[in-house]
Design a protein around this motif. Structure first.
Motif, short mmCIF file in Angstrom:
data_model
loop_
_atom_site.label_atom_id
_atom_site.label_comp_id
_atom_site.label_asym_id
_atom_site.label_seq_id
_atom_site.Cartn_x
_atom_site.Cartn_y
_atom_site.Cartn_z
N GLN A 203 0.83 -1.20 0.00
CA GLN A 203 0.00 0.00 0.00
C GLN A 203 0.87 1.26 0.00
OE1 GLN A 203 -2.60 -0.33 3.37
NE2 GLN A 203 -4.15 -1.47 2.24
N ARG A 204 0.45 2.22 -0.77
CA ARG A 204 1.16 3.51 -0.79
C ARG A 204 1.01 4.20 0.55
NH1 ARG A 204 4.75 4.84 -5.02
NH2 ARG A 204 4.19 3.48 -6.78
N GLN A 205 2.03 4.92 0.96
CA GLN A 205 2.00 5.67 2.21
C GLN A 205 1.17 6.94 2.01
OE1 GLN A 205 4.00 4.09 5.05
NE2 GLN A 205 3.28 2.70 3.45
N SER A 206 0.89 7.61 3.10
CA SER A 206 0.05 8.81 3.04
C SER A 206 0.64 9.91 2.17
CB SER A 206 -0.19 9.35 4.46
OG SER A 206 1.05 9.64 5.10
N ASP A 207 1.97 9.90 2.04
CA ASP A 207 2.63 10.91 1.19
C ASP A 207 2.79 10.43 -0.26
OD1 ASP A 207 4.58 9.00 1.43
OD2 ASP A 207 6.11 10.33 2.27
N HIS A 211 5.56 1.74 0.48
CA HIS A 211 5.83 1.14 1.77
C HIS A 211 7.31 0.74 1.77
CE1 HIS A 211 5.92 -1.90 4.95
NE2 HIS A 211 4.72 -1.52 5.33
#
Length: 266
Positions: A203-207, A211
């Motif tokens: 999953q992509r991080q919040s920014d 990961h």
């Protein structure tokens, strides 16, 4: 024999342990599409019900069993039932397995033994149950799902690496002992495969960045990506078909090149 016939599994009976989801399900689905009749096991009624729904959705008539593959008597009963209902098992895929990511000095013996029992002892038990039928039939294919940890170590996976290293050598020993009976035993060593279980690691991080583990795997893989279950289907069909009749005791690593690659210079 034509090339299409060489890779066909028409009329073959395949048992895929742990074939209710993930890699096992993908291999069983590929075998069914290549013409095989499918049997699989799982560990609970819940998993069996979910798997049967998934097989039916794919239009596959599969025969499912609740069976503990570490229990010799239950495995014998399952194999006998498959022999009676579908025919002698031509193809065995020892796929069922677990991993426990625990630092070695924090891992107790019970956890270590459980991983060894499921990942190494169970393939011995199931192979032992199907080999006599293969000998009587004059041919057979055994495919053990190994791992890059059959070759490499990594922190927190001492039991898994020990089991998968042992499975590599069990593969070679089955080849050595039963090659003369026209039984081929090979292994598939998957790389890092994108499954629902590994989804959180991708999953992509919040920014918007990757990961950290995702970035690590992609950087170590010459292919520049995670594998998919579909990437395993061709190799699995090859090792189950007449196309591999003179391939024995081999571990086919389907890893996008990780094991061949030292990595980029920092």
């Amino acid at each position: 024999m034509s090339y299409m016939d060489m890779f066909s599994l028409k009329g073959k009976v395949a048992l895929v342990t742990g074939g209710s989801y993930g890699i096992g399900f993908a291999i069983a689905r590929a075998y069914a599409r290549a013409g095989a009749r499918i049997a699989f096991n799982c560990r609970s009624q819940e998993h069996l019900d979910m798997a049967m729904t998934a097989y039916e959705k794919e239009g596959i008539e599969a025969q499912g069993y609740i069976c503990d593959v570490t229990d010799t008597e239950k495995v014998r009963d399952m194999v006998a039932d498959i022999d009676a209902s579908l025919g002698t098992i031509d193809i065995l895929v020892n796929n069922a397995g677990i991993i426990k990511r625990i630092p070695m000095c924090d891992m107790d013996e019970a956890d270590f033994r459980q991983v060894i029992d499921i990942d190494l002892v169970a393939p011995f038990i199931v192979s032992k149950a199907v080999i006599p039928g293969m000998i009587a039939k004059g041919e057979g294919k055994i495919i053990n799902i190994c791992s890059m940890m059959s070759e490499l170590g990594r922190e927190t996976v001492s039991a898994y690496a020990a089991a998968k290293g042992g499975l590599k050598m069990l593969t070679r020993n089955i080849c050595s002992e039963f090659g003369g009976a026209n039984i081929q035993c090979n292994g598939i060593g998957p790389g890092y495969i994108a499954t629902p279980q590994t989804a959180p690691l991708r999953q992509r991080q919040s920014d918007g960045s990757r990961h950290p583990f995702d970035a690590f795997i992609v950087s170590k893989t010459p292919a520049g990506r995670w594998g998919t279950t579909e990437d395993l289907e061709g190799p699995a069909i090859f090792l189950a078909s007449h196309a591999s009749d003179f391939v024995n005791g081999h571990i086919l690593y389907v890893d996008g090149g990780i094991l061949a690659y030292i990595g980029k210079q920092p």
